[in-house]
Design a protein around this motif. Sequence first.
Motif, PDB file in Angstrom:
ATOM      1  N   SER A 116       0.983  -0.848   0.272  1.00 49.96           N
ATOM      2  CA  SER A 116      -0.104   0.081  -0.123  1.00 49.96           C
ATOM      3  C   SER A 116       1.269   0.967  -0.129  1.00 49.96           C
ATOM      4  CB  SER A 116      -0.787  -0.098   0.965  1.00 49.96           C
ATOM      5  OG  SER A 116       0.116   0.041   2.512  1.00 49.96           O
ATOM      6  N   TRP A 117       1.864   1.025   1.243  1.00 50.94           N
ATOM      7  CA  TRP A 117       2.915   2.121   0.929  1.00 50.94           C
ATOM      8  C   TRP A 117       3.566   2.514  -0.329  1.00 50.94           C
ATOM      9  CZ3 TRP A 117       3.514   5.768   4.622  1.00 50.94           C
ATOM     10  CH2 TRP A 117       2.762   5.808   5.782  1.00 50.94           C
ATOM     11  N   ILE A 118       3.880   1.653  -1.135  1.00 45.50           N
ATOM     12  CA  ILE A 118       5.124   1.218  -2.723  1.00 45.50           C
ATOM     13  C   ILE A 118       3.880   2.293  -2.976  1.00 45.50           C
ATOM     14  CG2 ILE A 118       5.500   0.148  -4.385  1.00 45.50           C
ATOM     15  CD1 ILE A 118       7.112  -0.009  -1.668  1.00 45.50           C
ATOM     16  N   ILE A 119       2.278   1.352  -3.699  1.00 44.19           N
ATOM     17  CA  ILE A 119       1.472   1.757  -4.644  1.00 44.19           C
ATOM     18  C   ILE A 119       1.655   4.021  -4.104  1.00 44.19           C
ATOM     19  CG2 ILE A 119      -0.970   2.053  -5.165  1.00 44.19           C
ATOM     20  CD1 ILE A 119       0.529  -0.823  -7.245  1.00 44.19           C
ATOM     21  N   PHE A 120       1.512   3.716  -2.838  1.00 45.48           N
ATOM     22  CA  PHE A 120       0.941   5.208  -2.584  1.00 45.48           C
ATOM     23  C   PHE A 120       2.237   6.503  -3.344  1.00 45.48           C
ATOM     24  CE2 PHE A 120       1.152   8.647   0.603  1.00 45.48           C
ATOM     25  CZ  PHE A 120      -0.266   9.097   0.064  1.00 45.48           C
ATOM     26  N   THR A 121       3.172   5.725  -2.775  1.00 50.92           N
ATOM     27  CA  THR A 121       4.058   6.928  -2.862  1.00 50.92           C
ATOM     28  C   THR A 121       4.045   6.601  -4.607  1.00 50.92           C
ATOM     29  OG1 THR A 121       5.499   4.908  -2.735  1.00 50.92           O
ATOM     30  CG2 THR A 121       6.141   6.137  -0.926  1.00 50.92           C
ATOM     31  N   LYS A 122       3.989   5.481  -5.487  1.00 49.73           N
ATOM     32  CA  LYS A 122       4.673   5.449  -6.908  1.00 49.73           C
ATOM     33  C   LYS A 122       3.536   5.959  -7.602  1.00 49.73           C
ATOM     34  CE  LYS A 122       6.337   1.071  -8.224  1.00 49.73           C
ATOM     35  NZ  LYS A 122       5.808  -0.500  -8.731  1.00 49.73           N
ATOM     36  N   SER A 123       2.051   6.553  -6.669  1.00 48.18           N
ATOM     37  CA  SER A 123       1.125   7.189  -7.160  1.00 48.18           C
ATOM     38  C   SER A 123       1.054   8.502  -7.600  1.00 48.18           C
ATOM     39  CB  SER A 123      -0.202   6.971  -6.607  1.00 48.18           C
ATOM     40  OG  SER A 123      -0.766   5.679  -6.741  1.00 48.18           O
ATOM     41  N   LEU A 124       2.211   8.939  -6.549  1.00 41.85           N
ATOM     42  CA  LEU A 124       2.786  10.433  -6.281  1.00 41.85           C
ATOM     43  C   LEU A 124       3.614  10.865  -7.185  1.00 41.85           C
ATOM     44  CD1 LEU A 124       2.889  11.042  -1.960  1.00 41.85           C
ATOM     45  CD2 LEU A 124       1.306  12.076  -3.384  1.00 41.85           C
ATOM     46  N   VAL A 125       4.247   9.879  -7.790  1.00 39.65           N
ATOM     47  CA  VAL A 125       5.601  10.196  -8.518  1.00 39.65           C
ATOM     48  C   VAL A 125       4.478  10.590  -9.752  1.00 39.65           C
ATOM     49  CG1 VAL A 125       6.775   9.470  -9.718  1.00 39.65           C
ATOM     50  CG2 VAL A 125       6.870   9.623  -7.088  1.00 39.65           C
ATOM     51  N   LYS A 126       3.729   9.699 -10.198  1.00 43.40           N
ATOM     52  CA  LYS A 126       3.206   9.684 -11.131  1.00 43.40           C
ATOM     53  C   LYS A 126       2.030  11.206 -11.248  1.00 43.40           C
ATOM     54  CE  LYS A 126       4.079   5.794 -13.225  1.00 43.40           C
ATOM     55  NZ  LYS A 126       5.042   6.531 -14.311  1.00 43.40           N
ATOM     56  N   LEU A 127       1.587  11.715 -10.248  1.00 39.52           N
ATOM     57  CA  LEU A 127       0.418  12.667  -9.858  1.00 39.52           C
ATOM     58  C   LEU A 127       2.025  14.163  -9.928  1.00 39.52           C
ATOM     59  CD1 LEU A 127      -1.845  10.983  -8.319  1.00 39.52           C
ATOM     60  CD2 LEU A 127      -2.706  11.963 -10.216  1.00 39.52           C
ATOM     61  N   ASN A 128       2.760  13.764 -10.731  1.00 41.72           N
ATOM     62  CA  ASN A 128       3.961  14.906 -10.728  1.00 41.72           C
ATOM     63  C   ASN A 128       4.149  15.324  -8.776  1.00 41.72           C
ATOM     64  OD1 ASN A 128       4.348  15.145 -12.951  1.00 41.72           O
ATOM     65  ND2 ASN A 128       2.593  16.099 -13.339  1.00 41.72           N
ATOM     66  N   GLN A 129       3.730  14.561  -7.759  1.00 44.50           N
ATOM     67  CA  GLN A 129       4.393  14.455  -6.708  1.00 44.50           C
ATOM     68  C   GLN A 129       5.657  13.546  -6.105  1.00 44.50           C
ATOM     69  OE1 GLN A 129       1.927  17.182  -4.886  1.00 44.50           O
ATOM     70  NE2 GLN A 129       0.918  17.246  -6.390  1.00 44.50           N
ATOM     71  N   LYS A 130       7.142  13.996  -7.081  1.00 47.06           N
ATOM     72  CA  LYS A 130       7.727  13.202  -6.512  1.00 47.06           C
ATOM     73  C   LYS A 130       8.354  13.466  -5.565  1.00 47.06           C
ATOM     74  CE  LYS A 130      12.021  12.137  -8.862  1.00 47.06           C
ATOM     75  NZ  LYS A 130      12.705  12.623 -10.268  1.00 47.06           N
ATOM     76  N   ASN A 131       9.243  15.297  -4.885  1.00 51.93           N
ATOM     77  CA  ASN A 131       8.967  15.164  -3.328  1.00 51.93           C
ATOM     78  C   ASN A 131       8.729  14.847  -2.470  1.00 51.93           C
ATOM     79  OD1 ASN A 131      11.251  16.679  -5.225  1.00 51.93           O
ATOM     80  ND2 ASN A 131      10.344  18.356  -5.309  1.00 51.93           N
ATOM     81  N   LYS A 132       6.939  14.854  -2.305  1.00 50.24           N
ATOM     82  CA  LYS A 132       6.346  14.345  -1.135  1.00 50.24           C
ATOM     83  C   LYS A 132       5.984  13.388  -1.146  1.00 50.24           C
ATOM     84  CE  LYS A 132       1.680  14.991  -0.183  1.00 50.24           C
ATOM     85  NZ  LYS A 132       0.252  15.148  -0.559  1.00 50.24           N
ATOM     86  N   ALA A 133       6.193  11.982  -2.624  1.00 48.76           N
ATOM     87  CA  ALA A 133       6.594  10.839  -2.130  1.00 48.76           C
ATOM     88  C   ALA A 133       7.690  10.217  -1.371  1.00 48.76           C
ATOM     89  CB  ALA A 133       6.306   9.914  -4.112  1.00 48.76           C
ATOM     90  N   LEU A 134       8.578  11.430  -2.406  1.00 48.24           N
ATOM     91  CA  LEU A 134      10.618  10.858  -1.703  1.00 48.24           C
ATOM     92  C   LEU A 134      10.229  10.696  -0.241  1.00 48.24           C
ATOM     93  CD1 LEU A 134      12.419  12.404  -4.504  1.00 48.24           C
ATOM     94  CD2 LEU A 134      12.423   9.775  -3.315  1.00 48.24           C
ATOM     95  N   LYS A 135       9.575  12.086   0.752  1.00 49.04           N
ATOM     96  CA  LYS A 135       8.990  12.227   1.399  1.00 49.04           C
ATOM     97  C   LYS A 135       8.865  11.261   2.933  1.00 49.04           C
ATOM     98  CE  LYS A 135       8.372  16.011   4.743  1.00 49.04           C
ATOM     99  NZ  LYS A 135       7.476  17.807   5.101  1.00 49.04           N
ATOM    100  N   ILE A 136       7.707  10.751   2.062  1.00 49.28           N
ATOM    101  CA  ILE A 136       7.063   9.869   2.615  1.00 49.28           C
ATOM    102  C   ILE A 136       7.746   8.519   2.321  1.00 49.28           C
ATOM    103  CG2 ILE A 136       4.434   8.638   2.280  1.00 49.28           C
ATOM    104  CD1 ILE A 136       3.535  11.275   1.059  1.00 49.28           C
ATOM    105  N   LEU A 137       8.071   7.932   1.562  1.00 53.75           N
ATOM    106  CA  LEU A 137       9.235   6.428   0.864  1.00 53.75           C
ATOM    107  C   LEU A 137      10.196   7.222   2.081  1.00 53.75           C
ATOM    108  CD1 LEU A 137       8.661   4.718  -0.524  1.00 53.75           C
ATOM    109  CD2 LEU A 137      10.496   5.065  -2.347  1.00 53.75           C
TER     110      LEU A 137
END
Lengths: 272, 243
Positions: B195-216
């Motif tokens: 669920s974390w993986i899909i969540f961060t991946k989805s963020l990256v795809k939604l152009n939320q790369k920094n937020k995704a990196l921070k959460i990951l």
Amino acid sequence: MQNNIYHDSQKVFLDTVIVDDYIQFDKVSAIYQSLLYSIKKPLKMILIYGKPGTGKSMFLSKLYKDSKNQQKMYLYSTPILDESEFFKTLAQDLLGVNYNGELNFTQFMRTLEGRKINLNNDIPLILLDEAQLYSDSLMEKIRLLSDTRAVKFIIALHKTKEEDLIAKEHFQTRIWESIELENSSVNELSIYIQNKLKKEKCFNSAAMFDKKSVKLIYKITKGNYRDTNKLLYSLFDIYIYYAQNNPSKIAKNTISNTIIEMAAIHTGLINA
Amino acid sequence: MLNITDLENRHKKYKIKTYIPKLIAFLSIIILSILFITVFKPKEKKIIQPQVVQLQVIKKENIQNLKALIPKKNINTQQLVLYPSFKFLQDLKFDDLKKEKTKQTAKFQKDILQNKKIIDINKNMQIALEKKNEIKIKRQNTNKDIEHVLKRFENNNNPALSLFVAKKYYELGFYDKSYNYALITNNINSEIDDSWIIFTKSLVKLNQKNKALKILKAYIKQSHSSEAKILLNDILSGKFNES
């Protein structure tokens, strides 16, 4: 030249009883020897029977020729149908008495009894061919005559239902020996044809009869000698005609089956 | 006296007479033979023929004709005999389909198998026959699957089901929905790695790369997930990006 061969061959098959032409097959030879032995026994009657053309007349003729010098023997090849004539002939042969007038059975028996002593040592043998032609009355008298033991009879007759009855009624109790003559087999028929032709030096014609043609002849005649003689006489008649008028129609090496059939149609052996 | 001409004619007639019975016998044999063949043989043929024909059909049919065969199967009960061979062809096709699917959506296939979804063979045959509409059909099926899973999720609130939906949406490119369902899953159970993986991946795809990196990074710190570390590296190295 070819025509002469066929003419000579045709004469061979004239239906006549010539004892010198008699061809003894093994089967017939055995029967013949048995008959020679039987006639020396004190038998009253011997019956030889068979279908027409099986060689009964030839058989009697052969017996007569071979044995007439050893035994008193008389051959009546043609039936003497008149009773008086029959007993007159018998009196002449057996007793040496000539009768000008009528001679009935009673008169003949009286004469015979008077001379009985003379006959005891050598009982004469009467060979009656075509006995089926004799009347019942005369046959009955012949039977009574055989009972006297003054004379023995060899009677040859056709084998048919009716003639079987005659044999039964008149001779059954008196016949001590009966011999049946039958038609030939294919091999015997082949020997018969070959020997007849070769005896008359018709070697070329004899060579023309191969197995196939003999088989067909046998099929048509069923091995009956008289029918075979008739057929082959007619066959050579046709050959003579073709030799004179249409030589291309006859093959020189073998007897043509077509001509055999034509001869059979001509003689009535084939109903066409 | 010989009359040879007459005798020859009589002989000809005799020969004809002798041949007539032979001719009759010969003709009778022929007629009887024909009757025998016509009366008895077809019965045997009636039994054998359908099987032979069916076998020939199977051999000759290509994929394009399979569509024509399917309705026949329903009409003629005798053709049900074909079913095993038909299935064999279907299986062959199914293998091809699987290859294609592997190329396009490998992970999606894996999920389907994991959830033990039985794919209807006839439906897949239709998919094979309609190559042009392949993706559309898949989407329709996937949508149906998602709808079905969502109904089940509404009933039991199982995080495995919501995670399944998140992954499906991600595979289909609906990243906002995959983000939502990953978040829902995480709210139910925050310890599911996927669920974390899909969540961060989805963020990256939604152009939320920094937020995704921070959460990951925060998740890695807490869970030490190796899969999350690999994903982090991929994002940082640029292997995994928005496009």
